[in-house]
Enzyme design. Sequence first.
Site, short mmCIF file in Angstrom:
data_model
loop_
_atom_site.label_atom_id
_atom_site.label_comp_id
_atom_site.label_asym_id
_atom_site.label_seq_id
_atom_site.Cartn_x
_atom_site.Cartn_y
_atom_site.Cartn_z
N CYS A 1 0.85 -1.20 0.00
CA CYS A 1 0.00 0.00 0.00
C CYS A 1 0.88 1.24 0.00
O CYS A 1 0.59 2.25 -0.65
CB CYS A 1 -0.90 0.01 1.23
N HIS B 1 1.11 5.10 -1.54
CA HIS B 1 0.59 6.05 -0.55
C HIS B 1 1.50 6.20 0.67
O HIS B 1 1.02 6.42 1.77
CB HIS B 1 -0.80 5.61 -0.09
N ARG C 1 -13.17 -0.50 -1.85
CA ARG C 1 -11.98 0.27 -2.23
C ARG C 1 -10.72 -0.53 -1.94
O ARG C 1 -9.79 -0.58 -2.75
CB ARG C 1 -11.94 1.61 -1.47
N CYS D 1 -7.63 -2.11 -4.32
CA CYS D 1 -6.20 -1.90 -4.06
C CYS D 1 -5.45 -3.23 -4.08
O CYS D 1 -4.36 -3.33 -4.66
CB CYS D 1 -5.99 -1.22 -2.71
#
Length: 268
Positions: free
Chosen positions: A177, A181, A225, A229
């Site tokens: 992730c 981000h 969501r 991802c």
Amino acid sequence: MRNLARTAVACMLAGLCAAPALAQTSSADGIAQYRAMLADGNPAELFEARGEDLWKTRRGPKNASLERCDLGKGPGVVKGAFVELPRYFADTGRMQDLESRLLSCMETLQGLDAKKIAATPFGREEQKNLEGLVAWISAESRGLKFNLPQAHEQERRSYELGKRAFLFRGGPYDFACASCHGEDGKRIRLQDLPNLTKNPGDGVGFAAWPAYRVSSGELWGMQRRLNDCFRQQRFPFPGYASDVTIALATYMGVNSKGAVSIAPSIKR
């Protein structure tokens, strides 16, 4: 003449150097304007209306509504609950986000099968009803600041698990992730990528979800969501309302403390 030439070259170089920055600013501004136009009459409002109706309608084998569902602030209290989720619930003995908590209420109050709903593909049957409920409940806390509790041991443990999951690298592309981000200034195509290891600001990142996706014409909750991802990382989805997905939401939510919720927002 030499000075004039040097000045001309310097100007050209300055222009070339400034071009990427101007392009980036223009792209970001353009996307912001696009979202602002779409937000005027956000289709999520249709999901919100449906969700409020579902909350009050008697359904399921027990012919009951969800009006006694406790989202963390007492039975039936909706306003302000969303910005304090995920949190620990003593009656289930686990951490729950909005979607997993709704599953518990749908099962205990209405007699619906939570496992069957969790296994249903996104956008179908009771999953579609969950989209409406999530839209309405999150909208009831729009404009409020996130303040996830961390007093209980399981809440702190969930945060640490979420942090580990966020930073974990794997899969065919060795992604995490955090690959997208985990630091400031990252973008993919025309999309700015918020740094979710800290508070990215009001209405950004975690504080913008759930959201209406223009590309699919559907309302996406955080579970959906996160599923997307994992798909983009080429990871298998760990499961709807699983401990890992709730931990990831806990990590991002705690990091967003003080950010103002704009959910349900609108995304491309």
